[in-house]
Write a protein that holds these residues in place. Structure first.
Motif, mmCIF file in Angstrom:
data_model
loop_
_atom_site.group_PDB
_atom_site.id
_atom_site.type_symbol
_atom_site.label_atom_id
_atom_site.label_comp_id
_atom_site.label_asym_id
_atom_site.label_seq_id
_atom_site.Cartn_x
_atom_site.Cartn_y
_atom_site.Cartn_z
ATOM 1 N N HIS A 1 66.595 14.493 -62.715
ATOM 2 C CA HIS A 1 65.719 13.412 -62.213
ATOM 3 C C HIS A 1 66.341 12.634 -61.052
ATOM 4 C CE1 HIS A 1 68.385 11.655 -65.215
ATOM 5 N NE2 HIS A 1 68.197 10.500 -64.632
ATOM 6 N N ARG A 2 67.591 12.934 -60.699
ATOM 7 C CA ARG A 2 68.206 12.248 -59.556
ATOM 8 C C ARG A 2 68.415 13.282 -58.453
ATOM 9 N NH1 ARG A 2 69.068 6.593 -60.035
ATOM 10 N NH2 ARG A 2 70.006 7.079 -58.037
ATOM 11 N N SER A 3 67.415 13.473 -57.638
ATOM 12 C CA SER A 3 67.546 14.576 -56.672
ATOM 13 C C SER A 3 66.884 14.305 -55.328
ATOM 14 C CB SER A 3 66.934 15.844 -57.278
ATOM 15 O OG SER A 3 65.576 15.597 -57.584
ATOM 16 N N ASP A 4 66.679 13.021 -54.989
ATOM 17 C CA ASP A 4 66.150 12.767 -53.651
ATOM 18 C C ASP A 4 66.826 11.536 -53.035
ATOM 19 O OD1 ASP A 4 64.913 10.515 -54.738
ATOM 20 O OD2 ASP A 4 63.092 11.641 -55.221
ATOM 21 N N ALA A 5 66.370 11.167 -51.844
ATOM 22 C CA ALA A 5 67.052 10.088 -51.127
ATOM 23 C C ALA A 5 66.844 8.731 -51.796
ATOM 24 C CB ALA A 5 66.567 10.058 -49.678
ATOM 25 N N ILE A 6 65.740 8.602 -52.522
ATOM 26 C CA ILE A 6 65.501 7.326 -53.203
ATOM 27 C C ILE A 6 66.334 7.253 -54.477
ATOM 28 C CG2 ILE A 6 63.754 5.914 -54.373
ATOM 29 C CD1 ILE A 6 61.756 7.096 -52.321
ATOM 30 N N LYS A 7 66.402 8.396 -55.150
ATOM 31 C CA LYS A 7 67.238 8.444 -56.355
ATOM 32 C C LYS A 7 68.280 9.544 -56.197
ATOM 33 C CE LYS A 7 63.660 7.876 -59.547
ATOM 34 N NZ LYS A 7 63.235 8.659 -60.650
ATOM 35 N N PRO A 8 69.325 9.277 -55.407
ATOM 36 C CA PRO A 8 70.337 10.313 -55.195
ATOM 37 C C PRO A 8 71.184 10.548 -56.448
ATOM 38 C CG PRO A 8 71.021 8.262 -54.156
ATOM 39 C CD PRO A 8 69.649 8.020 -54.713
ATOM 40 N N LEU A 9 71.720 11.743 -56.552
ATOM 41 C CA LEU A 9 72.642 12.042 -57.655
ATOM 42 C C LEU A 9 73.979 11.349 -57.355
ATOM 43 C CD1 LEU A 9 73.699 13.616 -60.123
ATOM 44 C CD2 LEU A 9 74.125 15.558 -58.615
ATOM 45 N N ARG A 10 74.434 10.547 -58.335
ATOM 46 C CA ARG A 10 75.703 9.820 -58.147
ATOM 47 C C ARG A 10 76.722 10.322 -59.173
ATOM 48 N NH1 ARG A 10 72.815 4.276 -59.229
ATOM 49 N NH2 ARG A 10 72.166 5.652 -60.896
ATOM 50 N N MET A 11 77.759 10.959 -58.655
ATOM 51 C CA MET A 11 78.773 11.541 -59.553
ATOM 52 C C MET A 11 80.093 10.813 -59.361
ATOM 53 S SD MET A 11 78.319 15.561 -58.773
ATOM 54 C CE MET A 11 78.143 15.463 -57.017
ATOM 55 N N MET A 12 80.907 10.799 -60.408
ATOM 56 C CA MET A 12 82.270 10.278 -60.238
ATOM 57 C C MET A 12 83.264 11.264 -60.820
ATOM 58 S SD MET A 12 83.941 6.577 -60.653
ATOM 59 C CE MET A 12 83.768 6.180 -62.337
ATOM 60 N N VAL A 13 84.272 11.635 -60.024
ATOM 61 C CA VAL A 13 85.328 12.480 -60.568
ATOM 62 C C VAL A 13 86.324 11.581 -61.297
ATOM 63 C CG1 VAL A 13 85.174 14.434 -58.963
ATOM 64 C CG2 VAL A 13 86.553 12.485 -58.337
ATOM 65 N N MET A 14 86.641 11.993 -62.521
ATOM 66 C CA MET A 14 87.592 11.225 -63.330
ATOM 67 C C MET A 14 88.588 12.181 -63.976
ATOM 68 S SD MET A 14 85.130 8.497 -65.328
ATOM 69 C CE MET A 14 86.405 7.774 -66.345
ATOM 70 N N GLY A 15 89.738 11.654 -64.324
ATOM 71 C CA GLY A 15 90.718 12.489 -65.024
ATOM 72 C C GLY A 15 92.108 11.887 -64.964
ATOM 73 N N VAL A 16 93.046 12.518 -65.639
ATOM 74 C CA VAL A 16 94.434 12.035 -65.623
ATOM 75 C C VAL A 16 95.023 12.269 -64.222
ATOM 76 C CG1 VAL A 16 94.810 12.392 -68.115
ATOM 77 C CG2 VAL A 16 95.445 14.206 -66.516
ATOM 78 N N PRO A 17 96.165 11.683 -63.920
ATOM 79 C CA PRO A 17 96.760 11.865 -62.592
ATOM 80 C C PRO A 17 97.072 13.337 -62.272
ATOM 81 C CG PRO A 17 97.804 10.017 -63.736
ATOM 82 C CD PRO A 17 96.915 10.694 -64.732
ATOM 83 N N ASN A 18 96.941 13.669 -61.009
ATOM 84 C CA ASN A 18 97.379 14.957 -60.446
ATOM 85 C C ASN A 18 96.609 16.201 -60.896
ATOM 86 O OD1 ASN A 18 99.274 16.014 -58.495
ATOM 87 N ND2 ASN A 18 100.318 17.045 -60.168
ATOM 88 N N VAL A 19 95.451 16.036 -61.527
ATOM 89 C CA VAL A 19 94.679 17.221 -61.943
ATOM 90 C C VAL A 19 93.895 17.843 -60.783
ATOM 91 C CG1 VAL A 19 94.396 16.874 -64.418
ATOM 92 C CG2 VAL A 19 92.859 15.715 -62.818
ATOM 93 N N GLY A 20 93.810 17.109 -59.670
ATOM 94 C CA GLY A 20 93.113 17.671 -58.507
ATOM 95 C C GLY A 20 91.774 17.015 -58.193
ATOM 96 N N LYS A 21 91.621 15.755 -58.596
ATOM 97 C CA LYS A 21 90.343 15.060 -58.366
ATOM 98 C C LYS A 21 90.046 14.933 -56.870
ATOM 99 C CE LYS A 21 91.991 11.565 -60.682
ATOM 100 N NZ LYS A 21 93.253 12.220 -61.076
ATOM 101 N N SER A 22 91.030 14.476 -56.114
ATOM 102 C CA SER A 22 90.803 14.250 -54.678
ATOM 103 C C SER A 22 90.634 15.570 -53.935
ATOM 104 C CB SER A 22 91.958 13.439 -54.080
ATOM 105 O OG SER A 22 92.042 12.178 -54.721
ATOM 106 N N THR A 23 91.385 16.575 -54.337
ATOM 107 C CA THR A 23 91.258 17.898 -53.713
ATOM 108 C C THR A 23 89.856 18.454 -53.952
ATOM 109 O OG1 THR A 23 93.584 18.272 -54.185
ATOM 110 C CG2 THR A 23 92.282 20.213 -53.625
ATOM 111 N N LEU A 24 89.377 18.296 -55.182
ATOM 112 C CA LEU A 24 88.035 18.771 -55.513
ATOM 113 C C LEU A 24 86.993 18.007 -54.705
ATOM 114 C CD1 LEU A 24 86.190 20.515 -57.286
ATOM 115 C CD2 LEU A 24 86.271 18.713 -59.003
#
Ligand SMILES: Nc1nc2c(ncn2[C@@H]2O[C@H](COP(=O)(O)OP(=O)(O)OP(=O)(O)O)[C@@H](O)[C@H]2O)c(=O)[nH]1
Ligand SMILES: [Mg+2]
Length: 268
Positions: free
Chosen positions: A100-123
């Motif tokens: 249901h979040r798939s357009d400019a009015i309702k964009p999909l908002r994701m957050m990468v989370m995890g322990v340090p150094n697992v590769g969040k920023s690289t991903l």
């Protein structure tokens, strides 16, 4: 740490999907209960990502995916953040979770989370197709939550690594240290290397032979470290082996993938 937790909790209000980045070589140790706690407080769905799959044992990664997928409401994919097709697949899965979040009015908002150094920023960089977030092979590189726009209908947040508030399992603590999720000053390299040597002895004895040229079948983990030091000339004086150097040789070889693809935590 408390600051990181606070800013993640705040940002989660405007997030539709948590992309929980795990290290495929240690899924239990990299699954910080705090991530689960934060997302459940806001009742956000999760996509579990077994990252660094290029460094992990492929057969064990398959078993982990099966065990995750057998659980209700749990979606999981394996990814090497350096492979574009893996990253595209991840985005497809993410969109499926929140249709249901798939357009400019309702964009999909994701957050990468995890322990340090697992590769969040690289991903995150791989998803965006440009290098915007700093990434390096050490814990605590990312310090705050940052928002990035992939396109008109997709927003993605990077977040700082969240370490377990209480690590009461030695197995998990050592696994995190082996994989550089814990700062070097917070552990004793010899202890962590003995833990790794024990895993190798049990599950990957052939890799010890391939890399260092000796048979470990009749040795314990301490002996393995001694032997590596001997072979590599890590001596303090005379014949005494410098165990700290031996430990760092083994840990560095493992971290650089010189021992091949290894998973140190397997499903029950
Ligand atoms: N081989 C391999 N290396 C990866 C992969 N993903 C990330 N890395 C490496 O892992 C290290 C850590 O990556 P980061 O992206 O900084 O990790 P992070 O989770 O953002 O770390 P913090 O911000 O410190 O919490 C870097 O050296 C990356 O190059 C992957 O899929 N495969
Ligand atoms: Mg980061």
């Amino acid at each position: 740490m408390a600051q990181a937790k606070k800013s993640i909790a705040k940002a989660l209000k405007s997030v539709d999907l948590v992309v929980e980045v795990l290290d495929a070589r240690m899924p239990p140790a990299s699954a910080n209960p705090l991530v689960e706690e934060l997302r459940l407080t806001r009742q956000r769905p999760v996509l579990k990502v077994l990252n660094k799959s290029d460094l992990a044992d492929p057969a064990v990664t398959k078993s982990w995916l099966q065990s995750f997928r057998a659980q209700d409401n749990l979606f999981a994919v394996e990814v090497c953040s350096k492979h574009k097709s893996d990253v595209r697949n991840l985005i497809r899965e993410a969109r499926k979770q929140v249709p249901h979040r798939s357009d400019a009015i309702k964009p999909l908002r994701m957050m990468v989370m995890g322990v340090p150094n697992v590769g969040k920023s690289t991903l995150l960089n791989a998803i965006l197709g440009r290098s915007v977030a700093k990434a390096a092979d050490e814990p605590a590189v990312t310090r705050s939550v940052s928002r990035y726009d992939l396109d008109e209908k997709t927003i993605i947040y990077d977040s700082p690594g969240l370490m377990w508030s209480k690590l009461d399992s030695r197995e998990n603590a050592y696994a995190l240290a082996v994989n550089n999720a814990i700062g070097v000053n917070a552990y004793v390299p010899e202890e962590v290397a003995v833990f790794l040597a024990e895993k190798l002895r049990l599950f990957y004895a052939n890799r010890i032979f391939d890399r260092y040229g000796f048979d470990s079948s009749n040795l314990d983990a301490n002996d393995i470290l001694q032997k590596i030091g001997n072979i590599r000339g890590a001596r303090i004086k005379g014949d005494e082996i410098d165990l700290e150097r031996s430990a760092n040789i083994l840990l560095t070889d493992y971290r650089k993938g010189k021992l091949g693809r290894i998973t140190i935590q397997v499903p029950n």
